[in-house]
Design a protein around this motif. Structure first.
Motif, PDB file in Angstrom:
ATOM      1  N   GLU A 146      -4.808 -17.240   8.572  1.00 29.70           N
ATOM      2  CA  GLU A 146      -5.052 -15.975   9.249  1.00 29.70           C
ATOM      3  C   GLU A 146      -4.521 -14.845   8.378  1.00 29.70           C
ATOM      4  OE1 GLU A 146      -3.259 -16.016  13.090  1.00 29.70           O
ATOM      5  OE2 GLU A 146      -4.597 -17.560  13.858  1.00 29.70           O
ATOM      6  N   ASN A 147      -5.126 -13.699   8.503  1.00 30.47           N
ATOM      7  CA  ASN A 147      -4.679 -12.534   7.769  1.00 30.47           C
ATOM      8  C   ASN A 147      -3.470 -11.953   8.510  1.00 30.47           C
ATOM      9  OD1 ASN A 147      -4.292 -10.071   6.541  1.00 30.47           O
ATOM     10  ND2 ASN A 147      -6.478  -9.685   6.263  1.00 30.47           N
ATOM     11  N   GLU A 148      -2.282 -12.425   8.124  1.00 33.45           N
ATOM     12  CA  GLU A 148      -1.053 -11.997   8.795  1.00 33.45           C
ATOM     13  C   GLU A 148      -0.835 -10.490   8.662  1.00 33.45           C
ATOM     14  OE1 GLU A 148       0.984 -13.852  10.686  1.00 33.45           O
ATOM     15  OE2 GLU A 148      -0.382 -15.540  10.415  1.00 33.45           O
ATOM     16  N   HIS A 149      -1.139  -9.957   7.501  1.00 38.37           N
ATOM     17  CA  HIS A 149      -0.973  -8.516   7.291  1.00 38.37           C
ATOM     18  C   HIS A 149      -1.847  -7.736   8.273  1.00 38.37           C
ATOM     19  CE1 HIS A 149      -0.432  -4.692   5.290  1.00 38.37           C
ATOM     20  NE2 HIS A 149      -1.742  -4.554   5.245  1.00 38.37           N
ATOM     21  N   GLN A 150      -3.103  -8.154   8.409  1.00 37.22           N
ATOM     22  CA  GLN A 150      -4.024  -7.472   9.317  1.00 37.22           C
ATOM     23  C   GLN A 150      -3.539  -7.571  10.761  1.00 37.22           C
ATOM     24  OE1 GLN A 150      -6.667  -5.606   8.582  1.00 37.22           O
ATOM     25  NE2 GLN A 150      -7.026  -5.180  10.721  1.00 37.22           N
ATOM     26  N   LYS A 151      -3.041  -8.747  11.158  1.00 34.96           N
ATOM     27  CA  LYS A 151      -2.537  -8.921  12.518  1.00 34.96           C
ATOM     28  C   LYS A 151      -1.357  -7.995  12.800  1.00 34.96           C
ATOM     29  CE  LYS A 151      -1.581 -13.096  14.157  1.00 34.96           C
ATOM     30  NZ  LYS A 151      -1.477 -14.570  14.253  1.00 34.96           N
ATOM     31  N   LYS A 152      -0.412  -7.954  11.864  1.00 33.44           N
ATOM     32  CA  LYS A 152       0.768  -7.099  12.047  1.00 33.44           C
ATOM     33  C   LYS A 152       0.382  -5.629  12.046  1.00 33.44           C
ATOM     34  CE  LYS A 152       4.027 -10.378  10.112  1.00 33.44           C
ATOM     35  NZ  LYS A 152       4.901 -10.696   8.980  1.00 33.44           N
ATOM     36  N   LEU A 153      -0.516  -5.264  11.158  1.00 33.56           N
ATOM     37  CA  LEU A 153      -0.968  -3.874  11.087  1.00 33.56           C
ATOM     38  C   LEU A 153      -1.663  -3.474  12.384  1.00 33.56           C
ATOM     39  CD1 LEU A 153      -1.291  -1.305   9.423  1.00 33.56           C
ATOM     40  CD2 LEU A 153      -3.402  -2.262   8.482  1.00 33.56           C
ATOM     41  N   GLN A 154      -2.521  -4.346  12.909  1.00 35.32           N
ATOM     42  CA  GLN A 154      -3.211  -4.039  14.164  1.00 35.32           C
ATOM     43  C   GLN A 154      -2.211  -3.897  15.305  1.00 35.32           C
ATOM     44  OE1 GLN A 154      -6.644  -3.387  14.407  1.00 35.32           O
ATOM     45  NE2 GLN A 154      -5.877  -2.528  16.305  1.00 35.32           N
ATOM     46  N   GLY A 155      -1.174  -4.735  15.300  1.00 36.21           N
ATOM     47  CA  GLY A 155      -0.124  -4.622  16.313  1.00 36.21           C
ATOM     48  C   GLY A 155       0.579  -3.275  16.245  1.00 36.21           C
ATOM     49  N   LEU A 156       0.874  -2.812  15.027  1.00 40.33           N
ATOM     50  CA  LEU A 156       1.508  -1.500  14.859  1.00 40.33           C
ATOM     51  C   LEU A 156       0.585  -0.376  15.318  1.00 40.33           C
ATOM     52  CD1 LEU A 156       3.201  -1.957  11.365  1.00 40.33           C
ATOM     53  CD2 LEU A 156       4.347  -1.775  13.581  1.00 40.33           C
TER      54      LEU A 156
END
Length: 124
Positions: free
Chosen positions: A76-86
Motif C-alpha cells: 500500500e502507498n503508506e505515504h498517500q494514506k498518511k497524507l490523506q489522513g492529514l
C-alpha cells in the motif's frame, strides 16, 4: 497509438528528465538520471571484505525464506494514506502534529552476523 520519448519536467523547484511512454490507455513516466548523478560502483573504493561460508549460507537462507511470488495488492502507498489522513484532519479543522522521524541506532559491524541470524529466526 503507442509512442515514447524523452521529456523534462519541474517538480519541487528541480528539473527532471524522463522517458514518457504511451500504450493504449496507459501513460507511463520513468525518471532517468543525468550522467553526473550516476556513480560507478568502482569509484566507491569499497574494501574487499571476505565473507565466511556461514555468512553466505545465512544470507542465502534469508533470501530463500523471503522469496515469494510478487503480489502487488500486498503493498500500500503508506505515504498517500498518511497524507490523506492529514488532509482529512485539516478539512475537519483539527490541528496537525508534525512528528519528527525516529532515528535508528546503526548496527555495529561486529554484530551484523548476530543481527542477520536473529532476522532469520523471526521469519522462520
Amino acid at each position: 497509438m503507442d509512442a515514447e520519448g524523452i521529456c523534462t519536467w519541474t517538480m519541487r523547484k528541480r528539473s527532471y528528465i524522463g522517458a514518457l511512454q504511451s500504450s493504449g490507455k496507459i501513460l507511463r513516466l520513468n525518471a532517468l538520471r543525468y550522467a553526473d548523478e550516476v556513480i560507478s560502483a568502482r569509484s566507491l573504493e569499497l574494501p574487499n571484505i571476505p565473507l565466511s561460508e556461514k555468512e553466505l549460507k545465512i544470507g542465502s537462507d534469508l533470501i530463500n525464506q523471503l522469496t515469494a511470488p510478487f503480489q502487488p495488492r500486498k503493498f500500500e502507498n503508506e505515504h498517500q494514506k498518511k497524507l490523506q489522513g492529514l488532509i482529512d484532519k485539516k478539512a475537519r479543522g483539527e490541528k496537525i502534529a508534525i512528528l519528527r522521524p525516529r532515528r535508528l541506532k546503526p548496527t555495529a559491524s561486529d554484530k551484523l552476523l548476530q543481527t542477520l541470524e536473529a532476522s532469520l529466526k523471526r521469519v522462520a
